[in-house]
Design a protein around this motif. Structure first.
Motif, mmCIF file in Angstrom:
data_model
loop_
_atom_site.group_PDB
_atom_site.id
_atom_site.type_symbol
_atom_site.label_atom_id
_atom_site.label_comp_id
_atom_site.label_asym_id
_atom_site.label_seq_id
_atom_site.Cartn_x
_atom_site.Cartn_y
_atom_site.Cartn_z
ATOM 1 N N LEU A 88 98.145 -109.566 -81.689
ATOM 2 C CA LEU A 88 98.762 -110.782 -81.165
ATOM 3 C C LEU A 88 100.159 -111.005 -81.741
ATOM 4 O O LEU A 88 101.057 -111.472 -81.039
ATOM 5 C CB LEU A 88 97.862 -111.995 -81.428
ATOM 6 C CG LEU A 88 96.586 -112.037 -80.603
ATOM 7 C CD1 LEU A 88 95.667 -113.137 -81.093
ATOM 8 C CD2 LEU A 88 96.898 -112.209 -79.126
ATOM 9 N N VAL A 89 100.336 -110.681 -83.017
ATOM 10 C CA VAL A 89 101.676 -110.758 -83.617
ATOM 11 C C VAL A 89 102.629 -109.843 -82.848
ATOM 12 O O VAL A 89 103.716 -110.252 -82.434
ATOM 13 C CB VAL A 89 101.652 -110.373 -85.115
ATOM 14 C CG1 VAL A 89 103.067 -110.139 -85.639
ATOM 15 C CG2 VAL A 89 100.962 -111.448 -85.937
ATOM 16 N N GLY A 90 102.222 -108.595 -82.648
ATOM 17 C CA GLY A 90 103.083 -107.622 -81.959
ATOM 18 C C GLY A 90 103.360 -107.976 -80.514
ATOM 19 O O GLY A 90 104.511 -107.927 -80.066
ATOM 20 N N ILE A 91 102.330 -108.341 -79.794
ATOM 21 C CA ILE A 91 102.497 -108.651 -78.370
ATOM 22 C C ILE A 91 103.349 -109.900 -78.170
ATOM 23 O O ILE A 91 104.303 -109.890 -77.388
ATOM 24 C CB ILE A 91 101.123 -108.804 -77.681
ATOM 25 C CG1 ILE A 91 100.416 -107.451 -77.622
ATOM 26 C CG2 ILE A 91 101.268 -109.400 -76.279
ATOM 27 C CD1 ILE A 91 98.949 -107.529 -77.251
ATOM 28 N N SER A 92 103.028 -110.971 -78.886
ATOM 29 C CA SER A 92 103.772 -112.214 -78.685
ATOM 30 C C SER A 92 105.225 -112.075 -79.132
ATOM 31 O O SER A 92 106.145 -112.483 -78.415
ATOM 32 C CB SER A 92 103.092 -113.377 -79.415
ATOM 33 O OG SER A 92 103.024 -113.135 -80.797
ATOM 34 N N ALA A 93 105.445 -111.472 -80.289
ATOM 35 C CA ALA A 93 106.820 -111.278 -80.760
ATOM 36 C C ALA A 93 107.567 -110.309 -79.847
ATOM 37 O O ALA A 93 108.756 -110.503 -79.563
ATOM 38 C CB ALA A 93 106.816 -110.770 -82.195
ATOM 39 N N GLY A 94 106.889 -109.286 -79.364
ATOM 40 C CA GLY A 94 107.523 -108.325 -78.455
ATOM 41 C C GLY A 94 107.971 -108.960 -77.153
ATOM 42 O O GLY A 94 109.079 -108.701 -76.676
ATOM 43 N N ILE A 95 107.128 -109.783 -76.581
ATOM 44 C CA ILE A 95 107.486 -110.446 -75.313
ATOM 45 C C ILE A 95 108.676 -111.376 -75.524
ATOM 46 O O ILE A 95 109.642 -111.353 -74.748
ATOM 47 C CB ILE A 95 106.274 -111.207 -74.732
ATOM 48 C CG1 ILE A 95 105.230 -110.211 -74.232
ATOM 49 C CG2 ILE A 95 106.695 -112.149 -73.602
ATOM 50 C CD1 ILE A 95 103.901 -110.833 -73.865
#
Length: 162
Positions: free
Chosen positions: A134-141
């Motif tokens: 979730l850290v990676g996906i949300s920050a990536g978006i």
């Protein structure tokens, strides 16, 4: 919610930084208002970065979120350096770029903070893998959307300040 006084300082400073960072991006550049809000942003981000190193929620150790705090601290310093140094050919453009990415990084951290609450809310056990996903996906978006707008704004800044 923050569990101690450090968490509260971190949260309040982050909220102030989110508000002032958004204002900095939207207001006219170079005005007295811009400079004042920029100073408030800078101080609040210094508090956010400093307190982030005092928070050990996951694994009680130095982790990936602390690495992001280091990056955020470096970005914060790099956004101010062009204004106080004669080493840059285009100091205003350099300041604008680093400032923009400092605020986008803060937005990424905010999105990650919000979405990493989901496993707790949904009562998912052993959620460290989900946490980091979730850290990676949300920050990536958020970073991807931010880069799109950065490219648009950069052209405008180069015409105006370049």
């Amino acid at each position: 919610m923050p569990q101690d006084i450090i968490g509260w300082f971190h949260t309040i400073a982050a909220i102030i930084a989110l508000i002032t960072g958004s204002l900095i991006l939207s207001y006219a550049k170079g005005t007295e208002t811009h400079k004042f809000i920029g100073r408030v942003y800078g101080v609040s981000m210094l508090v956010v970065c400093a307190t982030s190193f005092m928070i050990y929620r996951v694994h009680n150790t130095f982790g990936v979120l602390h690495v992001f705090a280091i990056i955020s601290t470096i970005t914060l310093l790099l956004e101010m350096l062009p204004l106080y140094s004669r080493l840059y050919k285009k100091p205003v453009l350099t300041h604008l770029a680093w400032m923009y990415w400092s605020v986008i990084g803060l937005y990424c951290a905010f999105a990650a903070e919000v979405f990493t609450r989901l496993p707790t809310i949904l009562e998912i056990k052993n959620s460290y893998g989900i946490f980091y996903a979730l850290v990676g996906i949300s920050a990536g978006i958020v970073g991807f959307v931010g880069s799109y707008f950065f490219k648009k704004r950069k052209r405008i800044w180069e015409q105006r300040f370049g």
